[in-house]
Design an enzyme around this catalytic site. Structure first.
Site, PDB file in Angstrom:
ATOM      1  N   HIS A 145      32.981 -23.180  35.124  1.00 16.15           N
ATOM      2  CA  HIS A 145      32.682 -24.258  34.215  1.00 16.15           C
ATOM      3  C   HIS A 145      33.087 -25.771  34.874  1.00 16.15           C
ATOM      4  CE1 HIS A 145      33.306 -21.514  30.729  1.00 16.15           C
ATOM      5  NE2 HIS A 145      32.388 -22.512  30.086  1.00 16.15           N
ATOM      6  N   LYS A 149      37.997 -28.843  31.938  1.00 15.61           N
ATOM      7  CA  LYS A 149      38.403 -27.764  31.736  1.00 15.61           C
ATOM      8  C   LYS A 149      39.561 -26.951  31.873  1.00 15.61           C
ATOM      9  CE  LYS A 149      36.745 -22.973  29.493  1.00 15.61           C
ATOM     10  NZ  LYS A 149      37.198 -23.532  27.986  1.00 15.61           N
TER      11      LYS A 149
END
Ligand SMILES: NC(=O)c1ccc[n+]([C@@H]2O[C@H](COP(=O)([O-])OP(=O)(O)OC[C@H]3O[C@@H](n4cnc5c(N)ncnc54)[C@H](O)[C@@H]3O)[C@@H](O)[C@H]2O)c1
Length: 259
Positions: A145, A149
């Protein structure tokens, strides 16, 4: 359908577009700060009044983990179908379930609303069931990701891991941190990387001495989440298989189980 959005940030705006594209009307947008929201407030009673006044027939909540419990507690007594995308409150699921049942209303939550990811859950479950019949295969999971995040592994990877554990009796425990030992055969290893702008990639490996079966879901953008949240509200607002209005707490699994 007339829809109220609670939380009018990145997801709120995308959901508005996805809902309009499907012919729905956004009658109320509530946010703490967003200048283009129809109701800017940090007071849950003002939020509730604005939603009542708007004539909304359903609510979609994508706000912030620090706000979501107060929002849900205030919104459930409105007894409107309520879709919740905000993460970070699942420790309080029992309390919310009790409130939903007391109010005889319907709430649907998911850590990932993407239609593709929910299809992927089912594909992984079936793959794990098949592969588990062959001793030669080991299994591992990976996700990447963007570097903004905050949590890892992703909630989605944990949900994928749950599908593997449910369908692969040889795997009993998760390892989510860096291991200093070689894994035991009943341990399922999950790995995460945070890099650049990746919207979200999840991979399952089934590996034998002879070959590898690799299943990957790659998100291109967040549109899939927005569309899935709108589909979830549409589903929640329809009658159940018993022809009665839906009541209780649901997940995307329930939506897909009726396909
Ligand atoms: N379930 C899924 O599929 C999925 C997908 C994407 C994001 N999310 C989650 O949704 C949430 C929102 O994501 P985002 O990308 O839109 O974030 P964002 O920061 O862009 O927007 C959140 C908005 O909520 C507002 N907000 C905070 N507290 C509020 C309150 N009490 N009442 C009303 N508004 C409030 C903020 O001011 C902000 O505008 C996060 O928890 C994120 O992890 C879930």
């Amino acid at each position: 359908m007339k829809i109220a959005l609670v939380g009018y940030g990145k997801m709120g705006h995308m959901i508005e577009q996805a809902a309009r594209d499907k012919g729905h009307v956004i009658v109320c947008t509530v946010d703490l700060f967003a200048e283009d929201a129809t109701c800017i407030t940090n007071d849950t009673s003002q939020m509730v009044q604005a939603i009542k006044d708007s004539g909304a027939e359903g609510i979609i909540e994508f706000s912030h983990p620090a706000s979501v419990m107060a929002n849900l507690t205030a919104l459930i007594p409105l007894r409107l179908p309520l879709v919740v995308g905000t993460t970070g409150w699942k420790d309080n699921l029992a309390q919310i379930t009790e409130q939903v049942e007391q109010n005889k209303t319907a709430l649907l939550h998911a850590s990932n609303f993407s239609v593709g990811v929910n299809l992927f859950y089912r594909i992984v479950a079936e793959a794990a069931r098949l592969v588990s019949q062959f001793d030669a295969y080991d299994t591992g999971l990976f996700e990447s990701h963007h570097n903004q995040k905050v949590d890892s592994p992703s909630g989605t990877l944990l949900d994928i891991a749950k599908k593997v554990l449910e369908n692969m009796p040889s795997k009993k425990r998760l390892i989510t941190n860096c291991s200093q030992n070689k894994p035991e055969s009943d341990e399922l290893h999950l790995a995460s990387v945070r890099v650049g702008s990746v919207p979200g990639t999840h991979t399952v490996w089934f590996d034998s001495p002879a070959d590898t079966i690799e299943l990957t879901h790659t998100a291109r953008n967040r549109e899939g989440f927005a569309l899935g949240a709108v589909r979830a509200l549409e589903w929640l607002s329809t009658s159940g298989l018993d022809n009665k209005p839906r009541a209780g707490v649901f997940t995307m699994d329930d939506v897909f189980s009726e396909l």
